[in-house]
Enzyme design. Structure first.
Site, PDB file in Angstrom:
ATOM      1  N   LEU A   1      -4.129   0.798   2.190  1.00  0.00           N
ATOM      2  CA  LEU A   1      -4.284  -0.428   1.486  1.00  0.00           C
ATOM      3  C   LEU A   1      -3.118  -1.020   1.689  1.00  0.00           C
ATOM      4  O   LEU A   1      -3.750  -2.755   2.267  1.00  0.00           O
ATOM      5  CB  LEU A   1      -4.488  -0.488  -0.325  1.00  0.00           C
ATOM      6  CG  LEU A   1      -4.621  -1.782  -0.590  1.00  0.00           C
ATOM      7  CD1 LEU A   1      -5.693  -2.746  -0.217  1.00  0.00           C
ATOM      8  CD2 LEU A   1      -4.893  -1.568  -2.105  1.00  0.00           C
TER       9      LEU A   1
ATOM     10  N   SER B   1      -6.264  -0.397 -10.497  1.00  0.00           N
ATOM     11  CA  SER B   1      -7.592   1.084 -10.787  1.00  0.00           C
ATOM     12  C   SER B   1      -8.406   0.322 -11.782  1.00  0.00           C
ATOM     13  O   SER B   1      -7.957  -0.402 -12.274  1.00  0.00           O
ATOM     14  CB  SER B   1      -6.355   2.230 -11.060  1.00  0.00           C
ATOM     15  OG  SER B   1      -7.922   3.317 -10.151  1.00  0.00           O
TER      16      SER B   1
ATOM     17  N   TYR C   1      -1.710   9.940 -13.991  1.00  0.00           N
ATOM     18  CA  TYR C   1      -1.806   8.162 -12.630  1.00  0.00           C
ATOM     19  C   TYR C   1      -2.755   7.400 -13.595  1.00  0.00           C
ATOM     20  O   TYR C   1      -1.988   6.971 -13.653  1.00  0.00           O
ATOM     21  CB  TYR C   1      -3.394   8.764 -11.763  1.00  0.00           C
ATOM     22  CG  TYR C   1      -3.567   7.454 -10.975  1.00  0.00           C
ATOM     23  CD1 TYR C   1      -2.222   6.769  -9.681  1.00  0.00           C
ATOM     24  CD2 TYR C   1      -5.054   7.522 -10.737  1.00  0.00           C
ATOM     25  CE1 TYR C   1      -2.928   6.219  -8.781  1.00  0.00           C
ATOM     26  CE2 TYR C   1      -4.850   6.653  -9.710  1.00  0.00           C
ATOM     27  CZ  TYR C   1      -4.328   5.334  -9.227  1.00  0.00           C
ATOM     28  OH  TYR C   1      -4.433   4.492  -8.617  1.00  0.00           O
TER      29      TYR C   1
ATOM     30  N   LYS D   1      -1.021   3.644 -14.615  1.00  0.00           N
ATOM     31  CA  LYS D   1      -1.657   1.634 -14.269  1.00  0.00           C
ATOM     32  C   LYS D   1      -2.074   1.413 -15.405  1.00  0.00           C
ATOM     33  O   LYS D   1      -2.044  -0.391 -15.731  1.00  0.00           O
ATOM     34  CB  LYS D   1      -3.661   2.652 -13.783  1.00  0.00           C
ATOM     35  CG  LYS D   1      -3.043   3.569 -12.238  1.00  0.00           C
ATOM     36  CD  LYS D   1      -2.267   1.915 -10.927  1.00  0.00           C
ATOM     37  CE  LYS D   1      -1.449   2.546  -9.660  1.00  0.00           C
ATOM     38  NZ  LYS D   1      -1.690   2.020  -8.692  1.00  0.00           N
TER      39      LYS D   1
ATOM     40  N   THR E   1      -8.575   6.052   1.637  1.00  0.00           N
ATOM     41  CA  THR E   1      -6.957   6.095   2.157  1.00  0.00           C
ATOM     42  C   THR E   1      -6.619   7.008   2.025  1.00  0.00           C
ATOM     43  O   THR E   1      -7.551   8.415   1.839  1.00  0.00           O
ATOM     44  CB  THR E   1      -6.432   5.051   1.515  1.00  0.00           C
ATOM     45  OG1 THR E   1      -6.207   5.850   0.419  1.00  0.00           O
ATOM     46  CG2 THR E   1      -6.678   3.360   1.211  1.00  0.00           C
TER      47      THR E   1
END
Ligand SMILES: NC(=O)c1ccc[n+]([C@@H]2O[C@H](COP(=O)([O-])OP(=O)(O)OC[C@H]3O[C@@H](n4cnc5c(N)ncnc54)[C@H](OP(=O)(O)O)[C@@H]3O)[C@@H](O)[C@H]2O)c1
Ligand SMILES: *[C@@H]1O[C@H](CO)[C@@H](O)[C@H](O)[C@H]1NC(C)=O
Ligand SMILES: *[C@@H]1O[C@H](CO)[C@@H](O)[C@H](O)[C@H]1NC(C)=O
Ligand SMILES: *[C@@H]1O[C@H](CO)[C@@H](O)[C@H](O)[C@H]1NC(C)=O
Length: 324
Positions: free
Chosen positions: A54, A191, A204, A208, A240
């Site tokens: 990104l 996200s 993760y 976030k 990605t």
């Protein structure tokens, strides 16, 4: 007869509302696209994680709009590839900044000071560098938690804090009239997992969530600097290398490309959304398919149902060995 005409009336009014909304959206898009032509002309933009995915796509979209780019990541070779590909077209020569955003402030600060010395200011900071996680939360070691939090959360916070101070300084040196025209932006790439705690993605998701909370608090504190925007862009799956680069519990790369990501949004599409969010001074933009939007709603309004869905998902994923 009366009932039928009532029904027709409500269908008619719903259609009108829909149409008005669509027309509004179209005009807004046209306005944004025309503003984009000049908006970035005199702007310096620092993008972290610009060596691929990104971040690279954001660079590709911003470069032709005249932005002075500062491309930040760890991999010098990939950054140089991105730079030379950009320079096939005309634009301001991008600056390369080799920096691990997970480093301590005494490593980061001198490098950012150099950026300020050379470019005077950074108008737009895009906190995009990020690493994902594949593993069980309660067996993942401290080191993996620390590594990911240190990049996704502290990394973004260190850069944000540094540049917010510089933005305030720069802003204070200007007249009231100039301040009215000038905008600064801090953009966090979050996200949909900023709102959802998904199984085997715990580290993760947490990073976030934390970043979103920090951004909301910061925006509040900037009440006397209303021209410094804090923007959260929350994408669903993007095509990605993120799942290949995701860390497992043992700290190694997962090295598997999930179908979810292969079938996700194109990075350049999401990059365009990011650019529009800056111009439109949005605070929060979710870039996701309907299913993911519904999941976020469910989490807020029907948390028990959401918890049930999360458990079902965990059950389905269990058995795949995350630790081998
Ligand atoms: N792909 C998705 O489905 C998806 C969905 C929602 C949100 N996002 C978010 O989008 C952002 C970009 O991810 P991506 O999908 O483009 O992943 P990617 O292809 O794996 O790219 C990650 C980028 O971050 C950089 N990076 C990693 N660790 C770094 C560090 N310590 N210091 C500086 N740069 C670092 C990498 O460059 P180097 O290795 O050269 O440092 C690379 O340029 C992330 O914040 C991710 O969480 C992705
Ligand atoms: C950019 O800056 C230059 C020099 O200060 C100025 O002449 C020009 O009008 C500016 N362009 C835009 C689009 O603001
Ligand atoms: C994924 O990684 C490969 C190998 O490093 C690279 O060639 C490719 O450009 C990357 N894809 C994206 C979308 O960054
Ligand atoms: C990577 O994670 C996926 C689950 O998302 C798993 O199926 C796969 O086995 C993992 N790859 C490795 C090399 O552990």
């Amino acid at each position: 007869m009366l009932e039928l005409s009532n029904k027709l009336l409500s269908v008619y009014s719903l259609t009108s509302i829909g149409l008005i909304f669509a027309v509004y959206k179209i005009f807004k898009r046209i306005r944004t696209n025309s503003l984009a032509k000049s908006y970035f002309q005199n702007k310096t933009v620092l993008i972290t994680g610009a060596s691929g995915g990104l971040g690279k796509a954001i660079a590709e979209e911003l470069y032709p709009l005249g932005a002075q780019l500062i491309l930040c990541a760890r991999n010098n070779e990939e950054l140089n590839k991105v730079k030379s590909n950009l320079m096939l077209k005309s634009g301001k020569e991008p600056e390369i900044l080799i920096l691990d955003v997970g480093s301590k402030l005494d490593v980061i600060r001198p490098k950012l000071d150099e950026v300020i010395n050379k470019f005077k200011r950074v108008d737009i900071l895009i906190n995009n560098a990020g690493v994902s996680f594949r593993g069980e939360s309660f067996t993942a070691p401290d080191e993996v938690y620390e590594k990911i939090m240190n990049i996704n959360y502290y990394g973004a916070v260190r850069l944000t804090n540094y540049f917010v101070n510089k933005m305030i300084q720069d802003n204070n040196e200007r007249s009231k009239a100039e301040q009215k025209r000038r905008q600064y932006s801090i953009v966090n790439i979050g996200s949909v997992q900023s709102y959802l705690g998904l199984p085997y993605r715990s580290v993760y998701c947490s990073s976030k969530h934390a970043l979103l909370a920090h951004a909301d608090a910061l925006r509040g504190e900037l009440f006397h600097h209303k021209n410094i925007d804090v923007i959260n862009v929350q994408p669903g799956y993007i095509n990605t290398n993120v799942s290949i680069n995701a860390l497992r519990s043992d700290g190694a790369k997962n090295n598997t490309n999930d179908d979810d990501h292969r079938l996700g949004f194109s990075p350049n599409y999401v990059a365009q959304v990011v650019i529009r969010s800056i111009i439109n001074r949005d605070q929060e933009v979710i870039v996701a398919i309907l299913l993911h939007r519904v999941a976020i709603w469910l989490r807020f309004f029907f948390p028990r149902t959401a918890a049930w869905v999360v458990q079902k998902r965990a059950q389905k994923l269990y058995g795949k060995n995350f630790n081998d």
